[in-house]
Design an enzyme around this catalytic site. Structure first.
Site, PDB file in Angstrom:
ATOM      1  N   PRO A 288      24.419  -8.978  26.785  1.00 32.45           N
ATOM      2  CA  PRO A 288      23.928  -8.463  28.174  1.00 32.45           C
ATOM      3  C   PRO A 288      24.938  -7.502  28.629  1.00 32.45           C
ATOM      4  O   PRO A 288      26.458  -7.836  28.429  1.00 32.45           O
ATOM      5  CB  PRO A 288      23.681  -9.563  29.028  1.00 32.45           C
ATOM      6  CG  PRO A 288      23.585 -10.745  28.063  1.00 32.45           C
ATOM      7  CD  PRO A 288      24.150 -10.467  26.878  1.00 32.45           C
TER       8      PRO A 288
ATOM      9  N   LYS B 160      34.167 -12.851   4.923  1.00 33.16           N
ATOM     10  CA  LYS B 160      32.841 -12.306   4.465  1.00 33.16           C
ATOM     11  C   LYS B 160      32.381 -12.761   3.374  1.00 33.16           C
ATOM     12  O   LYS B 160      31.105 -12.947   3.061  1.00 33.16           O
ATOM     13  CB  LYS B 160      33.362 -10.559   4.225  1.00 33.16           C
ATOM     14  CG  LYS B 160      33.712  -9.775   5.441  1.00 33.16           C
ATOM     15  CD  LYS B 160      33.927  -8.442   4.993  1.00 33.16           C
ATOM     16  CE  LYS B 160      34.091  -7.545   6.424  1.00 33.16           C
ATOM     17  NZ  LYS B 160      34.084  -6.148   6.074  1.00 33.16           N
TER      18      LYS B 160
HETATM   19  N1  NAP Z   1      35.929   0.230   5.867  1.00 32.99           N
HETATM   20  C1  NAP Z   1      36.706   0.455   6.904  1.00 32.99           C
HETATM   21  O1  NAP Z   1      37.393   1.515   6.918  1.00 32.99           O
HETATM   22  C2  NAP Z   1      36.248  -0.364   8.101  1.00 32.99           C
HETATM   23  C3  NAP Z   1      36.957   0.142   9.262  1.00 32.99           C
HETATM   24  C4  NAP Z   1      36.830  -0.532  10.506  1.00 32.99           C
HETATM   25  C5  NAP Z   1      35.911  -1.874  10.410  1.00 32.99           C
HETATM   26  N2  NAP Z   1      35.143  -2.052   9.295  1.00 32.99           N
HETATM   27  C6  NAP Z   1      34.346  -3.087   9.172  1.00 32.99           C
HETATM   28  O2  NAP Z   1      33.056  -2.444   9.741  1.00 32.99           O
HETATM   29  C7  NAP Z   1      32.293  -3.596  10.620  1.00 32.99           C
HETATM   30  C8  NAP Z   1      32.043  -3.379  11.834  1.00 32.99           C
HETATM   31  O3  NAP Z   1      33.259  -3.203  12.415  1.00 32.99           O
HETATM   32  P1  NAP Z   1      33.553  -2.409  13.752  1.00 32.99           P
HETATM   33  O4  NAP Z   1      34.724  -1.820  13.977  1.00 32.99           O
HETATM   34  O5  NAP Z   1      32.261  -1.313  13.756  1.00 32.99           O
HETATM   35  O6  NAP Z   1      33.049  -3.426  14.863  1.00 32.99           O
HETATM   36  P2  NAP Z   1      33.270  -3.331  16.494  1.00 32.99           P
HETATM   37  O7  NAP Z   1      33.126  -1.939  17.116  1.00 32.99           O
HETATM   38  O8  NAP Z   1      34.702  -3.816  16.745  1.00 32.99           O
HETATM   39  O9  NAP Z   1      32.376  -4.329  17.336  1.00 32.99           O
HETATM   40  C9  NAP Z   1      30.854  -4.300  16.881  1.00 32.99           C
HETATM   41  C10 NAP Z   1      30.074  -5.214  17.961  1.00 32.99           C
HETATM   42  O10 NAP Z   1      30.378  -6.458  18.101  1.00 32.99           O
HETATM   43  C11 NAP Z   1      29.815  -7.168  19.247  1.00 32.99           C
HETATM   44  N3  NAP Z   1      30.856  -8.182  19.639  1.00 32.99           N
HETATM   45  C12 NAP Z   1      31.997  -8.146  20.155  1.00 32.99           C
HETATM   46  N4  NAP Z   1      32.404  -9.257  20.674  1.00 32.99           N
HETATM   47  C13 NAP Z   1      31.415 -10.114  20.297  1.00 32.99           C
HETATM   48  C14 NAP Z   1      31.130 -11.533  20.778  1.00 32.99           C
HETATM   49  N5  NAP Z   1      31.944 -12.147  21.463  1.00 32.99           N
HETATM   50  N6  NAP Z   1      29.940 -11.940  20.404  1.00 32.99           N
HETATM   51  C15 NAP Z   1      28.812 -11.158  19.911  1.00 32.99           C
HETATM   52  N7  NAP Z   1      29.093  -9.870  19.716  1.00 32.99           N
HETATM   53  C16 NAP Z   1      30.215  -9.369  19.990  1.00 32.99           C
HETATM   54  C17 NAP Z   1      29.898  -5.670  20.236  1.00 32.99           C
HETATM   55  O11 NAP Z   1      28.595  -5.534  20.426  1.00 32.99           O
HETATM   56  P3  NAP Z   1      27.997  -5.923  22.042  1.00 32.99           P
HETATM   57  O12 NAP Z   1      29.107  -5.862  23.020  1.00 32.99           O
HETATM   58  O13 NAP Z   1      26.674  -5.024  22.175  1.00 32.99           O
HETATM   59  O14 NAP Z   1      27.376  -7.391  21.829  1.00 32.99           O
HETATM   60  C18 NAP Z   1      30.547  -4.861  19.526  1.00 32.99           C
HETATM   61  O15 NAP Z   1      29.798  -3.581  19.706  1.00 32.99           O
HETATM   62  C19 NAP Z   1      33.108  -4.842  10.231  1.00 32.99           C
HETATM   63  O16 NAP Z   1      32.623  -5.556   9.044  1.00 32.99           O
HETATM   64  C20 NAP Z   1      34.480  -4.423   9.673  1.00 32.99           C
HETATM   65  O17 NAP Z   1      35.425  -5.141   8.680  1.00 32.99           O
HETATM   66  C21 NAP Z   1      35.545  -1.039   8.131  1.00 32.99           C
END
Ligand code: NAP
Length: 320
Positions: free
Chosen positions: A40, A137
Protein backbone atom coordinates in the site's frame (compact mmCIF):
# COMPACT_ATOMS: atom_id res chain seq x y z
CA UNK A 1 -18.56 -12.34 -27.44
CA UNK A 2 -17.23 -10.01 -30.13
CA UNK A 3 -14.53 -7.64 -28.91
CA UNK A 4 -14.00 -9.56 -25.68
CA UNK A 5 -10.36 -9.63 -24.59
CA UNK A 6 -9.41 -13.31 -24.63
CA UNK A 7 -5.71 -12.75 -23.92
CA UNK A 8 -4.46 -14.19 -20.65
CA UNK A 9 -4.83 -11.83 -17.71
CA UNK A 10 -1.48 -11.10 -16.10
CA UNK A 11 -0.74 -10.42 -12.44
CA UNK A 12 2.65 -8.90 -11.63
CA UNK A 13 4.30 -8.94 -8.21
CA UNK A 14 7.01 -6.27 -7.90
CA UNK A 15 5.43 -4.36 -10.78
CA UNK A 16 6.38 -0.96 -9.37
CA UNK A 17 10.08 -1.88 -9.36
CA UNK A 18 12.87 -1.37 -11.88
CA UNK A 19 12.12 -4.30 -14.19
CA UNK A 20 8.49 -4.45 -13.06
CA UNK A 21 7.62 -1.11 -14.65
CA UNK A 22 8.89 -2.31 -18.04
CA UNK A 23 6.97 -5.55 -17.57
CA UNK A 24 3.70 -3.79 -16.71
CA UNK A 25 3.98 -1.51 -19.75
CA UNK A 26 4.83 -4.42 -22.06
CA UNK A 27 1.85 -6.38 -20.71
CA UNK A 28 -0.57 -3.47 -21.19
CA UNK A 29 0.72 -2.56 -24.63
CA UNK A 30 0.30 -6.14 -25.84
CA UNK A 31 -3.33 -5.96 -24.85
CA UNK A 32 -3.33 -8.03 -21.68
CA UNK A 33 -5.57 -7.07 -18.80
CA UNK A 34 -2.89 -6.31 -16.24
CA UNK A 35 -2.95 -6.43 -12.44
CA UNK A 36 -0.18 -5.34 -10.07
CA UNK A 37 0.06 -6.58 -6.50
CA UNK A 38 1.90 -3.87 -4.57
CA UNK A 39 2.38 -2.79 -1.01
CA UNK A 40 0.00 0.00 0.00
CA UNK A 41 0.93 3.64 -0.51
CA UNK A 42 1.38 5.18 2.93
CA UNK A 43 2.62 8.53 4.19
CA UNK A 44 6.08 6.95 4.42
CA UNK A 45 6.11 5.75 0.79
CA UNK A 46 8.58 7.42 -1.54
CA UNK A 47 6.82 10.10 -3.66
CA UNK A 48 7.70 8.22 -6.85
CA UNK A 49 5.57 5.30 -5.67
CA UNK A 50 2.42 7.42 -5.74
CA UNK A 51 3.40 8.65 -9.21
CA UNK A 52 3.86 5.09 -10.43
CA UNK A 53 0.47 4.05 -9.05
CA UNK A 54 -1.17 7.02 -10.81
CA UNK A 55 0.67 6.25 -14.05
CA UNK A 56 -0.44 2.62 -13.91
CA UNK A 57 -4.04 3.54 -13.20
CA UNK A 58 -3.88 5.94 -16.16
CA UNK A 59 -3.03 3.07 -18.52
CA UNK A 60 -5.73 0.80 -17.13
CA UNK A 61 -3.74 -1.31 -14.70
CA UNK A 62 -5.62 -2.66 -11.70
CA UNK A 63 -3.53 -2.26 -8.55
CA UNK A 64 -4.23 -4.55 -5.63
CA UNK A 65 -2.65 -3.29 -2.46
CA UNK A 66 -1.38 -5.93 -0.09
CA UNK A 67 1.55 -7.65 1.57
CA UNK A 68 3.09 -10.90 0.45
CA UNK A 69 1.89 -12.73 3.57
CA UNK A 70 -1.81 -12.00 2.91
CA UNK A 71 -2.51 -15.50 1.66
CA UNK A 72 -6.30 -15.29 1.26
CA UNK A 73 -6.07 -11.99 -0.58
CA UNK A 74 -3.45 -13.38 -2.96
CA UNK A 75 -5.44 -16.56 -3.62
CA UNK A 76 -8.56 -14.55 -4.42
CA UNK A 77 -6.76 -12.29 -6.92
CA UNK A 78 -5.01 -15.31 -8.46
CA UNK A 79 -8.44 -16.73 -9.24
CA UNK A 80 -9.10 -13.67 -11.42
CA UNK A 81 -5.99 -14.04 -13.60
CA UNK A 82 -4.21 -16.60 -15.80
CA UNK A 83 -0.51 -15.80 -15.63
CA UNK A 84 1.72 -14.57 -12.80
CA UNK A 85 5.04 -12.77 -13.24
CA UNK A 86 7.20 -11.90 -10.27
CA UNK A 87 9.82 -9.18 -10.48
CA UNK A 88 10.44 -8.79 -6.75
CA UNK A 89 13.99 -8.08 -5.62
CA UNK A 90 16.51 -10.06 -3.56
CA UNK A 91 15.07 -9.37 -0.07
CA UNK A 92 11.76 -10.87 -1.22
CA UNK A 93 13.10 -13.85 -3.20
CA UNK A 94 12.09 -16.40 -0.56
CA UNK A 95 8.75 -14.65 0.01
CA UNK A 96 7.95 -15.97 -3.45
CA UNK A 97 7.43 -19.35 -1.78
CA UNK A 98 4.20 -17.80 -0.46
CA UNK A 99 3.21 -16.96 -4.02
CA UNK A 100 4.06 -20.52 -5.10
CA UNK A 101 1.89 -21.90 -2.30
CA UNK A 102 -0.99 -19.56 -3.17
CA UNK A 103 -0.76 -20.53 -6.86
CA UNK A 104 -0.98 -24.20 -5.88
CA UNK A 105 -4.04 -23.49 -3.72
CA UNK A 106 -5.74 -21.35 -6.39
CA UNK A 107 -5.16 -24.11 -8.93
CA UNK A 108 -5.99 -22.09 -12.06
CA UNK A 109 -2.69 -20.41 -13.00
CA UNK A 110 -1.46 -21.39 -16.46
CA UNK A 111 2.08 -20.03 -16.07
CA UNK A 112 4.28 -18.63 -13.31
CA UNK A 113 7.49 -16.74 -13.99
CA UNK A 114 9.43 -16.22 -10.77
CA UNK A 115 11.80 -13.30 -10.34
CA UNK A 116 14.83 -14.54 -12.26
CA UNK A 117 15.80 -12.45 -15.29
CA UNK A 118 19.55 -12.72 -14.76
CA UNK A 119 22.09 -15.49 -15.30
CA UNK A 120 21.13 -19.13 -15.74
CA UNK A 121 21.64 -19.88 -12.09
CA UNK A 122 21.81 -23.64 -12.42
CA UNK A 123 24.85 -23.28 -14.69
CA UNK A 124 27.06 -20.82 -12.85
CA UNK A 125 28.99 -21.07 -9.57
CA UNK A 126 30.08 -17.52 -8.69
CA UNK A 127 31.80 -16.07 -5.61
CA UNK A 128 30.04 -16.81 -2.28
CA UNK A 129 28.00 -13.56 -1.91
CA UNK A 130 26.49 -13.92 -5.39
CA UNK A 131 26.22 -17.69 -4.93
CA UNK A 132 24.08 -17.11 -1.80
CA UNK A 133 21.94 -14.68 -3.81
CA UNK A 134 21.44 -17.22 -6.59
CA UNK A 135 20.80 -20.02 -4.12
CA UNK A 136 17.61 -18.21 -3.07
CA UNK A 137 16.48 -18.14 -6.69
CA UNK A 138 17.31 -21.85 -7.00
CA UNK A 139 15.23 -22.65 -3.89
CA UNK A 140 12.25 -20.98 -5.58
CA UNK A 141 12.89 -22.94 -8.80
CA UNK A 142 12.99 -26.24 -6.94
CA UNK A 143 9.80 -25.38 -4.99
CA UNK A 144 7.95 -24.59 -8.22
CA UNK A 145 9.09 -27.86 -9.79
CA UNK A 146 8.14 -29.80 -6.66
CA UNK A 147 4.54 -28.54 -6.57
CA UNK A 148 4.22 -28.94 -10.34
CA UNK A 149 2.80 -25.59 -11.30
CA UNK A 150 3.42 -24.59 -14.93
CA UNK A 151 6.43 -22.28 -15.12
CA UNK A 152 8.99 -20.60 -17.31
CA UNK A 153 12.40 -19.56 -15.96
CA UNK A 154 13.77 -16.59 -17.88
CA UNK A 155 17.50 -15.96 -18.03
CA UNK A 156 17.61 -12.43 -19.46
CA UNK A 157 21.35 -11.89 -18.83
CA UNK A 158 22.54 -8.30 -18.17
CA UNK A 159 19.92 -5.59 -18.18
CA UNK A 160 21.39 -3.39 -20.90
CA UNK A 161 20.56 0.08 -19.60
CA UNK A 162 21.32 -0.92 -16.01
CA UNK A 163 24.81 -2.18 -16.91
CA UNK A 164 25.62 0.59 -19.39
CA UNK A 165 25.00 2.99 -16.52
CA UNK A 166 27.27 0.94 -14.24
CA UNK A 167 30.10 0.67 -16.77
CA UNK A 168 30.00 3.86 -18.85
CA UNK A 169 28.42 6.26 -16.32
CA UNK A 170 26.82 8.50 -18.96
CA UNK A 171 24.91 10.31 -16.18
CA UNK A 172 27.98 12.09 -14.75
CA UNK A 173 31.03 13.95 -16.06
CA UNK A 174 34.14 11.76 -15.96
CA UNK A 175 37.31 10.96 -17.91
CA UNK A 176 37.89 7.42 -16.73
CA UNK A 177 36.05 4.12 -16.95
CA UNK A 178 36.57 1.17 -14.66
CA UNK A 179 37.34 -2.09 -16.44
CA UNK A 180 36.65 -5.20 -14.37
CA UNK A 181 39.26 -7.92 -14.96
CA UNK A 182 41.06 -7.71 -18.30
CA UNK A 183 37.88 -6.44 -20.01
CA UNK A 184 37.94 -9.13 -22.68
CA UNK A 185 35.34 -11.56 -21.34
CA UNK A 186 32.06 -11.45 -23.22
CA UNK A 187 28.74 -10.58 -21.63
CA UNK A 188 25.18 -10.24 -22.95
CA UNK A 189 23.38 -6.90 -22.74
CA UNK A 190 19.64 -6.79 -23.44
CA UNK A 191 17.60 -3.61 -23.27
CA UNK A 192 15.01 -3.83 -20.50
CA UNK A 193 12.14 -2.87 -22.80
CA UNK A 194 12.95 -5.88 -24.99
CA UNK A 195 13.36 -8.19 -22.02
CA UNK A 196 9.85 -7.23 -20.95
CA UNK A 197 8.32 -7.48 -24.43
CA UNK A 198 9.96 -10.84 -25.05
CA UNK A 199 8.76 -12.12 -21.69
CA UNK A 200 5.17 -11.29 -22.65
CA UNK A 201 5.67 -13.44 -25.77
CA UNK A 202 7.12 -16.23 -23.63
CA UNK A 203 4.11 -16.40 -21.32
CA UNK A 204 1.81 -16.92 -24.31
CA UNK A 205 3.90 -19.66 -25.87
CA UNK A 206 3.25 -23.39 -25.21
CA UNK A 207 6.84 -24.18 -26.30
CA UNK A 208 8.20 -22.37 -23.24
CA UNK A 209 6.04 -24.14 -20.65
CA UNK A 210 8.17 -25.79 -17.95
CA UNK A 211 11.33 -24.67 -19.72
CA UNK A 212 14.22 -22.26 -19.22
CA UNK A 213 14.41 -19.51 -21.85
CA UNK A 214 17.75 -17.76 -22.34
CA UNK A 215 17.91 -14.30 -23.96
CA UNK A 216 21.25 -14.42 -25.78
CA UNK A 217 20.93 -12.69 -29.18
CA UNK A 218 24.19 -12.77 -31.18
CA UNK A 219 24.00 -8.98 -31.68
CA UNK A 220 24.05 -8.37 -27.94
CA UNK A 221 27.24 -10.17 -26.95
CA UNK A 222 30.12 -7.82 -26.21
CA UNK A 223 33.17 -7.40 -23.99
CA UNK A 224 33.72 -4.40 -21.73
CA UNK A 225 36.60 -3.15 -23.89
CA UNK A 226 34.50 -3.39 -27.04
CA UNK A 227 31.65 -1.59 -25.32
CA UNK A 228 33.93 1.23 -24.20
CA UNK A 229 35.40 1.61 -27.71
CA UNK A 230 31.92 1.72 -29.23
CA UNK A 231 30.89 4.42 -26.75
CA UNK A 232 34.03 6.40 -27.54
CA UNK A 233 33.22 6.26 -31.25
CA UNK A 234 29.67 7.45 -30.61
CA UNK A 235 30.55 10.26 -28.22
CA UNK A 236 33.81 11.31 -29.88
CA UNK A 237 35.48 11.14 -26.47
CA UNK A 238 38.22 8.96 -25.06
CA UNK A 239 38.28 7.47 -21.60
CA UNK A 240 41.18 6.37 -19.45
CA UNK A 241 40.76 2.67 -18.60
CA UNK A 242 41.28 1.91 -14.91
CA UNK A 243 41.50 -1.84 -14.35
CA UNK A 244 40.36 -3.68 -11.25
CA UNK A 245 41.88 -7.13 -11.55
CA UNK A 246 39.99 -10.36 -10.92
CA UNK A 247 42.10 -10.89 -7.78
CA UNK A 248 41.13 -7.45 -6.48
CA UNK A 249 37.47 -8.22 -7.15
CA UNK A 250 37.75 -11.47 -5.20
CA UNK A 251 39.37 -9.56 -2.33
CA UNK A 252 36.62 -6.93 -2.42
CA UNK A 253 33.96 -9.64 -2.32
CA UNK A 254 35.60 -10.88 0.90
CA UNK A 255 36.17 -7.52 2.56
CA UNK A 256 33.19 -5.34 1.64
CA UNK A 257 30.40 -5.42 4.19
CA UNK A 258 27.10 -6.99 3.16
CA UNK A 259 25.22 -6.18 1.03
CA UNK A 260 28.01 -4.44 -0.92
CA UNK A 261 29.75 -7.78 -1.35
CA UNK A 262 26.89 -8.88 -3.64
CA UNK A 263 27.11 -6.36 -6.54
CA UNK A 264 30.89 -6.70 -6.70
CA UNK A 265 30.53 -10.49 -6.91
CA UNK A 266 27.94 -10.09 -9.68
CA UNK A 267 30.39 -7.91 -11.59
CA UNK A 268 33.13 -10.49 -11.05
CA UNK A 269 30.93 -13.24 -12.46
CA UNK A 270 29.14 -11.48 -15.34
CA UNK A 271 31.83 -9.06 -16.50
CA UNK A 272 35.26 -10.22 -15.37
CA UNK A 273 34.83 -13.99 -15.66
CA UNK A 274 32.27 -13.97 -18.47
CA UNK A 275 30.01 -16.51 -16.77
CA UNK A 276 27.01 -15.57 -18.94
CA UNK A 277 28.87 -16.89 -21.98
CA UNK A 278 30.85 -19.63 -20.26
CA UNK A 279 28.46 -22.37 -21.27
CA UNK A 280 27.37 -23.48 -24.71
CA UNK A 281 23.73 -23.61 -25.61
CA UNK A 282 22.77 -27.12 -26.65
CA UNK A 283 19.94 -28.52 -28.76
CA UNK A 284 17.72 -28.73 -25.69
CA UNK A 285 18.16 -25.07 -24.78
CA UNK A 286 15.65 -22.44 -25.78
CA UNK A 287 17.26 -19.18 -26.85
CA UNK A 288 14.85 -16.28 -27.33
CA UNK A 289 16.15 -14.77 -30.56
CA UNK A 290 16.08 -18.21 -32.20
CA UNK A 291 12.60 -18.90 -30.84
CA UNK A 292 11.27 -15.54 -32.11
CA UNK A 293 13.29 -14.68 -35.24
CA UNK A 294 10.86 -11.82 -36.04
CA UNK A 295 11.35 -10.19 -32.66
CA UNK A 296 14.20 -7.72 -32.91
CA UNK A 297 16.16 -7.11 -29.73
CA UNK A 298 17.73 -3.64 -29.77
CA UNK A 299 21.39 -4.22 -30.62
CA UNK A 300 24.10 -2.83 -28.37
CA UNK A 301 24.72 -0.15 -30.98
CA UNK A 302 21.05 0.85 -30.80
CA UNK A 303 21.13 0.70 -27.01
CA UNK A 304 23.99 3.20 -26.93
CA UNK A 305 22.04 5.42 -29.36
CA UNK A 306 19.23 5.46 -26.79
CA UNK A 307 21.80 6.73 -24.27
CA UNK A 308 22.80 9.52 -26.66
CA UNK A 309 19.21 10.68 -27.15
CA UNK A 310 17.30 9.96 -23.95
CA UNK A 311 19.57 8.27 -21.38
CA UNK A 312 17.80 5.83 -19.06
CA UNK A 313 18.39 6.79 -15.42
CA UNK A 314 20.87 4.79 -13.34
CA UNK A 315 19.24 2.30 -10.99
CA UNK A 316 20.17 -0.08 -8.26
CA UNK A 317 18.25 -3.24 -7.51
CA UNK A 318 17.45 -3.81 -3.83
CA UNK A 319 20.07 -5.92 -2.02
CA UNK A 320 18.67 -5.39 1.50
N1 NAP B 1 20.00 -9.13 -15.08
C1 NAP B 1 20.28 -7.98 -14.54
O1 NAP B 1 21.13 -7.22 -15.02
C2 NAP B 1 19.52 -7.54 -13.32
C3 NAP B 1 19.72 -6.28 -12.76
C4 NAP B 1 18.95 -5.91 -11.66
C5 NAP B 1 18.01 -6.80 -11.14
N2 NAP B 1 17.86 -8.03 -11.70
C6 NAP B 1 16.83 -8.98 -11.22
O2 NAP B 1 15.57 -8.42 -11.56
C7 NAP B 1 14.58 -8.83 -10.60
C8 NAP B 1 13.82 -7.61 -10.14
O3 NAP B 1 14.71 -6.67 -9.56
P1 NAP B 1 14.38 -5.10 -9.57
O4 NAP B 1 15.69 -4.39 -9.44
O5 NAP B 1 13.50 -4.77 -10.71
O6 NAP B 1 13.57 -4.96 -8.19
P2 NAP B 1 13.37 -3.63 -7.29
O7 NAP B 1 13.07 -2.49 -8.19
O8 NAP B 1 14.52 -3.45 -6.35
O9 NAP B 1 12.10 -4.03 -6.38
C9 NAP B 1 10.93 -4.59 -6.92
C10 NAP B 1 9.73 -4.35 -6.04
O10 NAP B 1 9.81 -5.10 -4.82
C11 NAP B 1 8.82 -4.59 -3.96
N3 NAP B 1 9.27 -4.60 -2.57
C12 NAP B 1 10.29 -3.91 -2.02
N4 NAP B 1 10.36 -4.15 -0.68
C13 NAP B 1 9.36 -5.02 -0.40
C14 NAP B 1 8.88 -5.64 0.78
N5 NAP B 1 9.47 -5.42 1.96
N6 NAP B 1 7.83 -6.48 0.68
C15 NAP B 1 7.24 -6.70 -0.51
N7 NAP B 1 7.63 -6.12 -1.67
C16 NAP B 1 8.67 -5.30 -1.61
C17 NAP B 1 8.55 -3.14 -4.37
O11 NAP B 1 7.19 -3.06 -4.81
P3 NAP B 1 6.05 -2.33 -3.93
O12 NAP B 1 6.69 -1.21 -3.17
O13 NAP B 1 5.11 -1.85 -4.95
O14 NAP B 1 5.48 -3.38 -3.06
C18 NAP B 1 9.52 -2.95 -5.53
O15 NAP B 1 8.97 -2.13 -6.53
C19 NAP B 1 15.36 -9.57 -9.50
O16 NAP B 1 15.24 -10.96 -9.74
C20 NAP B 1 16.82 -9.18 -9.72
O17 NAP B 1 17.72 -10.20 -9.36
C21 NAP B 1 18.59 -8.41 -12.78
Amino acid sequence: MEGENTKPKILIFGGTGYLGKYMVKASVSSGHKTFVYARPVTKNSRPSKLEIHKEFQGIGVTIIEGELDEHEKIVSILKEVDVVISTVAYPQFLDQLKIVHAIKVAGNIKRFLPSEFGCEEDRVRPLPPFEAYLEKKRIVRRAIEAVEIPYTFVSANCYGAYFVNVLLRPFEPHDDVVVYGNGEAKAVFNYEEDIAKCTIKVINDPRTCNRIVIYRPQTNIISQLELISLWEQKTGRSFKRVHISEEELVKLSQTLSPPEDIPISIIHSALAKGDLMNFELGEDDIEASMLYPDFKFATIDQLLDIFLIDPPKPARTAFE
